[in-house]
Structures are given as structure tokens and as C-alpha cells.
Design a protein around this motif. Sequence first.
Motif, PDB file in Angstrom:
ATOM      1  N   LEU A  79       0.877  -1.180   0.000  1.00  0.00           N
ATOM      2  CA  LEU A  79       0.000   0.000   0.000  1.00  0.00           C
ATOM      3  C   LEU A  79       0.903   1.216   0.000  1.00  0.00           C
ATOM      4  N   ILE A  80       0.666   2.123  -0.937  1.00  0.00           N
ATOM      5  CA  ILE A  80       1.572   3.259  -0.996  1.00  0.00           C
ATOM      6  C   ILE A  80       0.841   4.586  -0.856  1.00  0.00           C
ATOM      7  N   GLY A  81       1.615   5.549  -0.380  1.00  0.00           N
ATOM      8  CA  GLY A  81       1.135   6.917  -0.208  1.00  0.00           C
ATOM      9  C   GLY A  81       2.316   7.759   0.205  1.00  0.00           C
ATOM     10  N   GLN A  82       2.294   9.062  -0.102  1.00  0.00           N
ATOM     11  CA  GLN A  82       3.414   9.909   0.318  1.00  0.00           C
ATOM     12  C   GLN A  82       3.500   9.911   1.835  1.00  0.00           C
ATOM     13  N   ASN A  83       2.370   9.650   2.457  1.00  0.00           N
ATOM     14  CA  ASN A  83       2.292   9.677   3.908  1.00  0.00           C
ATOM     15  C   ASN A  83       1.299   8.602   4.288  1.00  0.00           C
ATOM     16  N   VAL A  84       1.649   7.364   4.000  1.00  0.00           N
ATOM     17  CA  VAL A  84       0.649   6.292   3.938  1.00  0.00           C
ATOM     18  C   VAL A  84      -0.046   6.057   5.270  1.00  0.00           C
ATOM     19  N   ASN A  85       0.673   6.282   6.374  1.00  0.00           N
ATOM     20  CA  ASN A  85       0.016   6.000   7.655  1.00  0.00           C
ATOM     21  C   ASN A  85      -0.830   7.172   8.158  1.00  0.00           C
ATOM     22  N   ALA A  86      -0.930   8.237   7.334  1.00  0.00           N
ATOM     23  CA  ALA A  86      -1.936   9.267   7.615  1.00  0.00           C
ATOM     24  C   ALA A  86      -3.267   8.843   6.998  1.00  0.00           C
ATOM     25  N   TYR A  87      -3.300   7.638   6.398  1.00  0.00           N
ATOM     26  CA  TYR A  87      -4.520   7.140   5.747  1.00  0.00           C
ATOM     27  C   TYR A  87      -5.723   7.293   6.679  1.00  0.00           C
ATOM     28  N   HIS A  88      -6.821   7.812   6.127  1.00  0.00           N
ATOM     29  CA  HIS A  88      -8.055   7.922   6.918  1.00  0.00           C
ATOM     30  C   HIS A  88      -9.240   7.827   5.955  1.00  0.00           C
ATOM     31  N   GLY A  89      -9.307   6.704   5.227  1.00  0.00           N
ATOM     32  CA  GLY A  89     -10.353   6.547   4.220  1.00  0.00           C
ATOM     33  C   GLY A  89     -11.700   6.223   4.833  1.00  0.00           C
ATOM     34  N   GLU A  90     -12.734   6.496   4.042  1.00  0.00           N
ATOM     35  CA  GLU A  90     -14.084   6.215   4.517  1.00  0.00           C
ATOM     36  C   GLU A  90     -14.309   4.703   4.521  1.00  0.00           C
ATOM     37  N   GLY A  91     -14.713   4.176   5.668  1.00  0.00           N
ATOM     38  CA  GLY A  91     -14.993   2.748   5.794  1.00  0.00           C
ATOM     39  C   GLY A  91     -16.408   2.436   5.325  1.00  0.00           C
ATOM     40  N   PRO A  92     -16.714   1.145   5.126  1.00  0.00           N
ATOM     41  CA  PRO A  92     -18.062   0.768   4.694  1.00  0.00           C
ATOM     42  C   PRO A  92     -19.116   1.143   5.741  1.00  0.00           C
ATOM     43  N   ASP A  93     -18.690   1.319   6.986  1.00  0.00           N
ATOM     44  CA  ASP A  93     -19.627   1.714   8.054  1.00  0.00           C
ATOM     45  C   ASP A  93     -19.780   3.233   8.147  1.00  0.00           C
ATOM     46  N   GLY A  94     -19.170   3.965   7.201  1.00  0.00           N
ATOM     47  CA  GLY A  94     -19.315   5.429   7.204  1.00  0.00           C
ATOM     48  C   GLY A  94     -18.321   6.138   8.113  1.00  0.00           C
ATOM     49  N   THR A  95     -17.568   5.393   8.932  1.00  0.00           N
ATOM     50  CA  THR A  95     -16.572   6.054   9.787  1.00  0.00           C
ATOM     51  C   THR A  95     -15.238   6.100   9.044  1.00  0.00           C
ATOM     52  N   SER A  96     -14.329   6.880   9.610  1.00  0.00           N
ATOM     53  CA  SER A  96     -13.020   7.006   8.987  1.00  0.00           C
ATOM     54  C   SER A  96     -12.111   5.891   9.523  1.00  0.00           C
ATOM     55  N   TRP A  97     -11.493   5.130   8.615  1.00  0.00           N
ATOM     56  CA  TRP A  97     -10.653   3.989   9.026  1.00  0.00           C
ATOM     57  C   TRP A  97      -9.179   4.363   8.991  1.00  0.00           C
ATOM     58  N   PRO A  98      -8.447   4.010  10.047  1.00  0.00           N
ATOM     59  CA  PRO A  98      -6.989   4.204   9.988  1.00  0.00           C
ATOM     60  C   PRO A  98      -6.319   3.075   9.197  1.00  0.00           C
ATOM     61  N   LEU A  99      -5.033   3.246   8.926  1.00  0.00           N
ATOM     62  CA  LEU A  99      -4.308   2.275   8.100  1.00  0.00           C
ATOM     63  C   LEU A  99      -4.351   0.857   8.685  1.00  0.00           C
ATOM     64  N   GLY A 100      -4.219   0.748  10.016  1.00  0.00           N
ATOM     65  CA  GLY A 100      -4.198  -0.574  10.645  1.00  0.00           C
ATOM     66  C   GLY A 100      -5.479  -1.346  10.352  1.00  0.00           C
TER      67      GLY A 100
END
Length: 465
Positions: free
Chosen positions: A207-228
Amino acid sequence: MKPPRKLHIKSYGCQMNVYDAQRMADTLGGEGFIETARADDADLVVLNTCHIREKASEKVYSELGRLRLLKEQAAREGRNMRIAVAGCVAQAEGDEIIRRAPTVDIVVGPQSYHHLPQLLARAARREHAIETEFPADDKFAHLPPPKADAIRARGISAFVTVQEGCDKFCTFCVVPYTRGAEVSRPVADLVEEVSRLADHGVRELTLIGQNVNAYHGEGPDGTSWPLGKLLHRLAEIPGIARLRYSTSHPNDVDASLIEAHRDLPALMPLVHLPVQSGSDRILAAMNRRHSVRNYLDVIDRFRTARQGIAFSSDFIVGFPGEREEDFAATLALVAQIGYAAAYSFKYSPRPGTPAAELAEMVSASDMDQRLARLQDLIDHQQSAFNMAAIGTTVDVLFERAARNPGQVVGRTAYLQPAHVMASPDIVGSVLPVRIESLERYSLLGELALPAPRTEPKPSPISIGA
Ligand code: SAH
Ligand code: SF4
Ligand code: F3S
């Protein structure tokens, strides 16, 4: 039927560019382009550029000089060659590129690749087509998914961009300007993309990103999911044997990521965690927003969660104002941590960044000398780390037939290349290998089991059904 047009993409810089190049090829595939390894017979050449250091971005202009000659040759043969500049130099320099190199037809920034077909149409009308906006529409939502044969051709190890951009603004760095603000892709989109990759033979995912562990994508439950949490979800996808992620910032290591390393056997025990410097004074001037102590604490948390975890890092030597004692502190930090690998760079002032205004430059000879000392120490650590594998039995994910006939090459959990004599049927399998020797950076060994186990093949789930 029209013959397919030929596309040649040359990528520089980071893994994000490698991923983007694939997505550009997928998009242009829809326009009737097929990829060619040669620039001279291409109808469209894309230079996917990097702006991170001066050398990287100046390379583009020498390459454009060569391409101009190829384009002129093509014109003499009655062929139309178009030249596009994509990536971070395109974003940073925009129409300045066409001023310096009028042979360029298209300039397209990293957030606009889904507009490539329209830009090509404009270039066909002999207009210069420039797009370096950060468009409101999301490129990921518009880029077509890769086709099955493209996935297979790219091999068993794939990169997927999960996050893009950076809000950190380290004072030396162009990334926040070239890639824009941090955005994360929704979990559902990533699950779909990764399932598709796994269906077509991908076994390892980075999984890549310039700052990958700042990941905070929208989860299927509508909440924001962290990378872990994302890693936990992707580990459930049948066929995915190994997970990695890159690049992390020490300040964004949260409990979910530490827990993922504790709980997920598929998450590989090698973390790329750039620190840049071992001096608190320099870290502050770099606006890294963490101290050496904070960094060591993060390393400790990883080590407590996962036995055998190893680290790699990035370093900059000769940041403005760096004194000998600051550099000595960097060496001391490296000695204390013991890296499996690390990259080190001479500081390069970048236009538009705050550090470029700093006057107290380190002399070229001091920079050279510090870089050599640091690389020497890192090389020793890397060799010691690799030597420690000799005599042990480690799991290797096999990637492809090696250049030496009869050999197959794969990687250990720590990304060390490992070669064995075996049938290429083992490509895609994780097998224990007894390591016997080290040749430069490559491990050589023998399969530890007489008959290779067959890995369960991913079940043929159809996506979107
Ligand atoms: N997002 C990552 C990587 C950014 S670029 C991170 O936060 O670490 C990769 C590396 O290039 C950086 O870690 C840094 O070591 C180096 N780099 C970035 N800007 C640089 C500059 N102006 N001069 C020299 N090296 C630089
Ligand atoms: Fe650049 Fe710093 Fe962002 Fe990394 S965290 S991309 S070094 S600004
Ligand atoms: Fe280079 Fe842009 Fe990647 S500047 S390192 S290609 S984000």
C-alpha cells in the motif's frame, strides 16, 4: 480496424509514479494504445517525472532533448509522435516546460491523469495541452480498472496507492506542492481493486502513499478507518499472502498500526520509517515535528509488538545549518537503531520550499564527506543484517525465473532477494528456504522442503457480481 497506437512510458521517482504509470497505461489502453518498451517507434511517449531533488528534475530536460530528435525522425518517416510530461515536474513547472522544450505536446499533473484522453485530443488539434489543476473530480474514481492480462503481466507483487498528497510541509520538500493535500481512497474501492488483483495472481501488496500511515479513508460503516484497520480488512482477501506499506511518518504511527503488526502474520516485519536527521536542532529546522526521542519511542512500540521487526529509513545530509555535531548525532542514531537498509541523500534546495531561503549552506565537500561516512555505516549495517540470514531457514515469496538458467528469485520478509535452483512453477508460492550464502545483496539458498508445497490458489470470485 485501425492498428493499435504505441505508448511508451518512462517513470522516475517514487513508487507512486510506478503505480500512476500503470493506471495511465490502463486509461490509454481504452483509447487503443498498447505499451512498447521502445521510445523510437512510439506514437505517444510519456515522461513520468520526479521533482524531489535537482538532479531528478533536470534529467527530464536532457531526456526531452533526446526525444526531440526521435520526434523529428518520426516526422521525416511520416509518423506523428506526441510527447507528454506527467508527474511532479509537470505539476511544479507547468507551461514553463513547453517554454524550455517546445517539442512537448502535453503537460499533465499527477491529479489529472483521468483527463489524458481529452488532452490527447487537444494535442491532435496541434494545441498545447496543459493541465496542472487539482481538479475537483477524483482521478481514482475515473481511471478504469486494469485488465486481467495487464495484472498478470505485472507480476505477483503489486503496488496500490491508498493515500496521496501530504500536509506535513517539511521545509525541504516539494511533495505537498506537487501532489497537493492529503486524500485517502475509500475502503470499499480498495477492497474491490485488491480483490481483482488477487483474482489474477497478485500475492503481495504494497500500500503506498506519500504519507501512507496518515490514511483515513471512509470505511463501509461510514466512519473514517486508519491504516491498521484497512490492513486487517485487506488481509482477509483470499490470495493475498503478504502486505506492506510505504512511506510512513513517525508522527502518524497510531495504535491501529502497532496492533496490525502484532496481530497480522501477513503484515511483513519491515517498516520504512524515514527520520532524515538524528539532531533535534535540524529536525526542528526541517519542520519534522518530532524529536529523536519521539522517533526512538515509536521504534520501541513496533519492537514490543512484533519480534524480529526491522526498519529502513531516509536521511538528508547537509541540510542548511547542519554542523559536525548534528551529523555526529545522525551517525549515533543509526548506530543505535541498526537498520536493515536506508537511503541517504545530499540536501538539494528546491524552488518554492522554505529551506531554499536558508542562507547557511553546508559546503559541497562537507556534504560529500558526510554522505560517504553515513553510507558506509549504513552499508555495514545492511551487510550485517544480510549475513545474519546465512544458516537460517526463512520464508521466501517467489516472484519470477531469474536470469541465471534454472534459478528462481523471490524475496524474504525483509525484501532481501533470494535465489534457489527450482522449477518456475513455484512462482507465487511462499516456501521455506535454507540460506547458504550471500552474494552482494542477494541471498542464495535451497528449498528447505524436498517437494514444494502448493499454495492454495485464490478462489475465482467475480468482482462486481
Ligand atoms: N513521504 C516520504 C518521502 C518523501 S521523498 C517521507 O515523508 O519521508 C523521499 C525522500 O527524499 C525523503 O524521505 C527525503 O529523505 C528525501 N528528500 C526529500 N526532499 C529532499 C531534498 N530537497 N533534498 C534531498 N533529499 C530530499
Ligand atoms: Fe515531504 Fe515531509 Fe511530506 Fe514526507 S512528510 S512527503 S518529507 S513534506
Ligand atoms: Fe518524486 Fe513526486 Fe514521488 S517528487 S518522489 S515523484 S511524489
